[in-house]
Motif scaffolding. Structure first.
Motif, PDB file in Angstrom:
ATOM      1  N   VAL A  95     -16.060 -38.647  22.349  1.00  0.00           N
ATOM      2  CA  VAL A  95     -15.495 -38.038  21.657  1.00  0.00           C
ATOM      3  C   VAL A  95     -15.315 -37.491  20.601  1.00  0.00           C
ATOM      4  N   PRO A  96     -15.326 -36.502  19.499  1.00  0.00           N
ATOM      5  CA  PRO A  96     -14.652 -36.398  18.401  1.00  0.00           C
ATOM      6  C   PRO A  96     -12.928 -36.425  17.722  1.00  0.00           C
ATOM      7  N   ALA A  97     -12.307 -36.839  17.077  1.00  0.00           N
ATOM      8  CA  ALA A  97     -11.472 -36.748  16.895  1.00  0.00           C
ATOM      9  C   ALA A  97     -11.516 -36.971  14.850  1.00  0.00           C
ATOM     10  N   PHE A  98      -9.919 -35.703  14.481  1.00  0.00           N
ATOM     11  CA  PHE A  98      -9.907 -35.616  13.165  1.00  0.00           C
ATOM     12  C   PHE A  98      -8.552 -35.762  13.165  1.00  0.00           C
ATOM     13  N   ILE A  99      -8.121 -36.016  11.907  1.00  0.00           N
ATOM     14  CA  ILE A  99      -6.426 -36.486  11.544  1.00  0.00           C
ATOM     15  C   ILE A  99      -7.079 -36.076  10.025  1.00  0.00           C
ATOM     16  N   THR A 100      -4.958 -35.105   9.640  1.00  0.00           N
ATOM     17  CA  THR A 100      -5.588 -34.495   7.647  1.00  0.00           C
ATOM     18  C   THR A 100      -3.580 -34.736   7.925  1.00  0.00           C
ATOM     19  N   TRP A 101      -3.942 -35.333   6.422  1.00  0.00           N
ATOM     20  CA  TRP A 101      -2.563 -35.385   5.883  1.00  0.00           C
ATOM     21  C   TRP A 101      -2.997 -35.313   4.553  1.00  0.00           C
TER      22      TRP A 101
END
Length: 204
Positions: free
Chosen positions: A61-67
């Motif tokens: 599955v796709p996953a996204f992270i942002t900081w």
């Protein structure tokens, strides 16, 4: 969902919290075909399987992270990581000590920082559905993946023991069962799975 995610981002922006907030977004499984969801909907592209299946379409599955200011934007990474890796990853990013006990997940920080292009796990295991005596399970070791009684497989595709072996590098869509031509790999992966499930049972 898009609107609610947008509302969240807007609120963080208004309160000047984006630089101090880590946002992770990830599905927990592939798209649904369930009757309760009116047949579900969606696609896994070339990948076979959907929700409940241990074929790639059910677990990849796709996953996204942002900081903001801490993780480079617009990077795409295809290393093999899993959802259990978020716990140690976020703990490390927030300078929080992990509890002193066995943790299956591994930190993705080196990958997110661009210091590693290797996944967090060389070998990984899944088990779900089926019966305790005849469960659906899978083990991945490098690019080799052995599935047992995979949901959404045709019975004639499986060996007599219910195995389906695939090399994900050569066959990412999991179209061809190689179990008959690689019994040594089947046995090796089965032994790895057997050791893992015994350890899981001992920890219950």
């Amino acid at each position: 969902m898009d609107e609610k995610v947008g509302d969240l981002i807007q609120l963080l922006e208004e309160r000047d919290l984006m630089e101090n907030t880590i946002i992770v977004f990830q599905s927990d499984h592939g798209f649904s075909r369930e009757e309760i969801a009116l047949g579900g909907g969606g696609t896994a592209g070339i990948y076979r399987g959907s929700k409940f299946s241990l074929f790639e379409g059910g677990i990849r599955v796709p996953a996204f992270i942002t900081w903001r200011g801490r993780i480079s934007a617009n990077n795409v990474e295809d290393s093999f990581v899993t959802n259990i890796d978020w716990f140690p990853t976020l703990a490390e990013m927030c300078n929080i000590k992990l509890p002193v006990r066995k943790i299956d997940g591994k930190s993705m920080v080196p990958i997110l920082n661009g210091k590693s292009d290797k996944g967090t796990h060389k070998t990984f295991f899944w088990q779900s559905l089926g019966t305790r005596e005849n469960p659906q399970w899978a083990v991945r070791d490098g690019q080799w993946k052995l599935l047992h009684r995979p949901y959404e497989a045709e019975e004639e595709e499986l060996t007599e023991d219910g195995y389906f072996l695939v090399n994900l590098k050569d066959d990412p869509a999991e179209t061809t069962n190689l179990a008959g031509s690689h019994p040594d790999i089947v046995n090796n992966l089965f032994e790895k799975y057997s050791t893992w499930i015994k350890n899981v049972d001992q920890q219950k």
